[in-house]
Design a protein around this motif. Structure first.
Motif, PDB file in Angstrom:
ATOM      1  N   ARG A  45      74.006   2.553 -40.218  1.00  0.00           N
ATOM      2  CA  ARG A  45      74.769   1.882 -41.249  1.00  0.00           C
ATOM      3  C   ARG A  45      75.728   2.874 -41.899  1.00  0.00           C
ATOM      4  N   VAL A  46      76.740   2.334 -42.565  1.00  0.00           N
ATOM      5  CA  VAL A  46      77.724   3.196 -43.227  1.00  0.00           C
ATOM      6  C   VAL A  46      77.040   4.076 -44.270  1.00  0.00           C
ATOM      7  N   MET A  47      76.069   3.501 -44.988  1.00  0.00           N
ATOM      8  CA  MET A  47      75.365   4.286 -45.992  1.00  0.00           C
ATOM      9  C   MET A  47      74.634   5.464 -45.359  1.00  0.00           C
ATOM     10  N   THR A  48      74.061   5.252 -44.184  1.00  0.00           N
ATOM     11  CA  THR A  48      73.365   6.326 -43.472  1.00  0.00           C
ATOM     12  C   THR A  48      74.349   7.405 -43.038  1.00  0.00           C
ATOM     13  N   ILE A  49      75.506   6.988 -42.535  1.00  0.00           N
ATOM     14  CA  ILE A  49      76.542   7.952 -42.138  1.00  0.00           C
ATOM     15  C   ILE A  49      76.948   8.819 -43.326  1.00  0.00           C
ATOM     16  N   SER A  84      86.880   7.429 -38.738  1.00  0.00           N
ATOM     17  CA  SER A  84      86.985   7.437 -37.275  1.00  0.00           C
ATOM     18  C   SER A  84      86.663   6.041 -36.758  1.00  0.00           C
ATOM     19  N   THR A  85      86.909   5.809 -35.456  1.00  0.00           N
ATOM     20  CA  THR A  85      86.595   4.495 -34.898  1.00  0.00           C
ATOM     21  C   THR A  85      85.089   4.224 -34.969  1.00  0.00           C
ATOM     22  N   GLY A  86      84.270   5.284 -34.833  1.00  0.00           N
ATOM     23  CA  GLY A  86      82.825   5.109 -34.966  1.00  0.00           C
ATOM     24  C   GLY A  86      82.433   4.671 -36.370  1.00  0.00           C
ATOM     25  N   TYR A  87      83.095   5.251 -37.361  1.00  0.00           N
ATOM     26  CA  TYR A  87      82.843   4.871 -38.756  1.00  0.00           C
ATOM     27  C   TYR A  87      83.259   3.419 -38.976  1.00  0.00           C
ATOM     28  N   TYR A  88      84.435   3.057 -38.465  1.00  0.00           N
ATOM     29  CA  TYR A  88      84.925   1.696 -38.640  1.00  0.00           C
ATOM     30  C   TYR A  88      84.057   0.683 -37.888  1.00  0.00           C
ATOM     31  N   VAL A 148      69.687   6.691 -36.946  1.00  0.00           N
ATOM     32  CA  VAL A 148      70.814   7.012 -36.074  1.00  0.00           C
ATOM     33  C   VAL A 148      70.273   7.081 -34.643  1.00  0.00           C
ATOM     34  N   PRO A 149      70.997   6.540 -33.657  1.00  0.00           N
ATOM     35  CA  PRO A 149      70.473   6.517 -32.284  1.00  0.00           C
ATOM     36  C   PRO A 149      70.020   7.876 -31.769  1.00  0.00           C
ATOM     37  N   ALA A 183      69.206  21.576 -40.554  1.00  0.00           N
ATOM     38  CA  ALA A 183      70.344  20.704 -40.234  1.00  0.00           C
ATOM     39  C   ALA A 183      69.851  19.420 -39.584  1.00  0.00           C
ATOM     40  N   ILE A 184      70.471  18.311 -39.973  1.00  0.00           N
ATOM     41  CA  ILE A 184      70.277  17.016 -39.306  1.00  0.00           C
ATOM     42  C   ILE A 184      71.661  16.430 -39.092  1.00  0.00           C
ATOM     43  N   GLU A 185      72.014  16.163 -37.844  1.00  0.00           N
ATOM     44  CA  GLU A 185      73.344  15.627 -37.584  1.00  0.00           C
ATOM     45  C   GLU A 185      73.311  14.728 -36.347  1.00  0.00           C
ATOM     46  N   PRO A 186      74.211  13.758 -36.290  1.00  0.00           N
ATOM     47  CA  PRO A 186      74.264  12.892 -35.111  1.00  0.00           C
ATOM     48  C   PRO A 186      74.628  13.694 -33.871  1.00  0.00           C
ATOM     49  N   ALA A 187      74.081  13.294 -32.747  1.00  0.00           N
ATOM     50  CA  ALA A 187      74.417  13.915 -31.471  1.00  0.00           C
ATOM     51  C   ALA A 187      75.078  12.855 -30.589  1.00  0.00           C
ATOM     52  N   ALA A 188      76.155  13.220 -29.930  1.00  0.00           N
ATOM     53  CA  ALA A 188      76.874  12.269 -29.073  1.00  0.00           C
ATOM     54  C   ALA A 188      76.076  12.012 -27.803  1.00  0.00           C
TER      55      ALA A 188
END
Length: 483
Positions: free
Chosen positions: A73-77, A54-58, A130-131, A148-153
């Motif tokens: 970081r990409v590794m964290t993602i 995704s654009t966020g990944y890039y 992650v922010p 569960a641990i996941e990014p939140a928008a």
């Protein structure tokens, strides 16, 4: 000091917040060559999605390619999508109501709005930087576990959540990127990790000042940080650990995080792992035929282990806890009864014990090695009336023997050769190799990844040159990294 940049999907994403010149869209950031001339830049990636490709990944991928420091970081993602085995620290959870069985919370830059969960939030953020994170905890069999641990928008935050996000973004950015400008600007900055409460730190305050002066002389700044400053690492070019290292304490977390951020690190996490465990170190040295005292590794389930230890090593015997430091966890036994008693105590904490032959000497050699080259030589004499350099008294007082520091040219060559060979098995960092000399032969006792460098001790012969060599090596590695 690095400039920081906030990257979002759309300019309207930032509408609820105060206007900022530091905000750009991901479209602008991903433009070929954009911001590539600004290597000292910190990026907060606030894209709605970090999904693969995704654009966020890039955004995070491009930031790392440009040499920018980015969260996440990409590794964290990738870890967020794959890591299902995060061990949840129970800090603060025991204070929660017994009626609770599930908790769902948001973390904003490692902070949450529940004071009892502050330490837990910080631990999770250290693992997944992650922010905004959405975390769900479940209580199972009386113990809290991560479900569960996941990014939140951040674009989907409610108004109260937006207030919290803005509050903790300000706290985080002030802490990381908006520190007061130093009176003199330096090309590079190194974090020096210290523990002000440590009774026996690897460097005293006078030595820390000399390290700082040495760094300043060659255009670098050395900034002292503490165990609470992990979030600040991304502002630095290097990490110099001047607190006693161990896999189980904060020093290893700092080394690991700094390495993942691309910083130059001493001590690097692999060196910490190899050096702090005496069982691993003994096995490694034996495999490569580095001379060591006669040794045996045993466990409680070994048949007739006591008889085997005595017949193999002979009495007296020195028993060592694998991760002991400064003579802690090291005991001498003179008979079978004491062997059984002391081993039983150690087995309560460790599955393995290292037994070594007792080799009495008036002093131990310490050879300092940096980047595979010897840099200083000391002799540490045994504490008066004791068989070790350090003597830990029941009162808590620690006494030590005398010392001298001499020209490396005056050190027997076999001592230097054994020290360099042993340290080379660990890596190319900064090490202190302890050796005994008996009948003209050298025996490596251990390799320390975090060697003591105190003013008036290890620098007694070379003076400021000891500090200059360490700081110059940092500069060399930082410059090589940027090529």
């Amino acid at each position: 000091m690095a400039q920081f940049l906030i990257v979002t999907d759309d300019v309207n994403d930032w509408r609820p917040y105060l206007p900022s010149d530091n905000m750009v869209t991901v479209h602008d950031y991903l433009e070929m060559g954009a911001f590539s001339d600004k290597s000292a830049m910190q990026v907060i990636n606030l894209c709605r999605s970090y999904d693969y490709l995704s654009t966020g990944y890039y955004c995070s991928l491009m930031a790392e390619a440009r040499g920018h420091r980015v969260i996440p970081r990409v590794m964290t993602i990738n870890d967020l999508s794959q890591d299902r085995f995060f061990s949840l620290p129970q800090v603060g959870l025991d204070k929660l109501s017994d009626t609770l069985n599930e908790i769902t919370m948001k973390l904003y830059f490692g902070y949450c709005d529940n004071p009892s969960l502050d330490k837990l939030a910080r631990k999770i953020f250290e693992r997944f930087t992650v922010p905004v994170l959405q975390v769900r905890l479940l209580k199972m069999a009386g113990k809290w576990q991560v479900d569960a641990i996941e990014p939140a928008a951040f674009q989907d935050l409610t108004e109260p959540e937006q207030d919290l996000f803005a509050k903790y973004l300000e706290v985080f950015s002030q802490k990381v990127w908006r520190l007061p400008k130093p009176s003199k600007r330096y090309r590079y900055e190194i974090a020096m990790l210290v523990d002000e409460h440590e009774k026996m730190p690897p460097s005293d305050k006078a030595a820390l000042k000399l390290f700082t002066k040495s760094a300043n002389r060659i255009g670098m700044d050395l900034v002292q940080i503490s165990s609470h400053d992990l979030a600040r690492l991304s502002e630095f070019d290097g990490l110099f650990i001047r607190s006693t290292t161990n896999i189980s304490n904060f020093t290893y977390r700092f080394a690991k995080a700094a390495e993942q951020l691309g910083l130059v690190v001493m001590d690097d996490p692999e060196s910490i792992m190899k050096c702090t465990n005496k069982v691993f170190l003994t096995e490694l040295l034996n495999k490569h035929k580095v001379p060591v005292p006669k040794s045996l590794i045993f466990k409680a389930s070994d048949k007739n282990w006591a008889e085997n230890v005595i017949s193999t090593i002979g009495l007296p015997i020195v028993l060592k806890v694998p991760d002991g430091a400064f003579s802690l966890g090291v005991v001498k036994v003179n008979d079978r009864e004491t062997l059984l008693e002391q081993a039983a105590i150690i087995f309560e904490h460790s599955a393995l014990i290292l037994a070594q032959a007792f080799m009495p000497t008036d002093y131990d050699w310490r050879i300092g090695v940096l980047n595979r080259q010897p840099i200083y030589a000391c002799r540490y004499f045994m504490s008066r009336g004791h068989w070790q350099i350090y003597q830990h008294h029941q009162s808590g007082r620690v006494s030590s023997g005398d010392f001298d520091c001499i020209d490396l040219k005056m050190v027997p060559q076999n001592i230097v050769d054994a020290a360099v060979k042993a340290s080379n098995l660990i890596g190319a960092g900064l090490y202190g190799v302890d050796l005994k000399e008996i009948d003209g032969k050298a025996y490596v006792i251990e390799v320390n990844d975090n060697p003591s460098i105190d003013h008036g001790v290890e620098d007694l012969f070379l003076g400021d040159l000891v500090y200059d060599r360490v700081m110059t090596e940092f500069l060399r590695r930082i410059q090589l990294r940027g090529m």
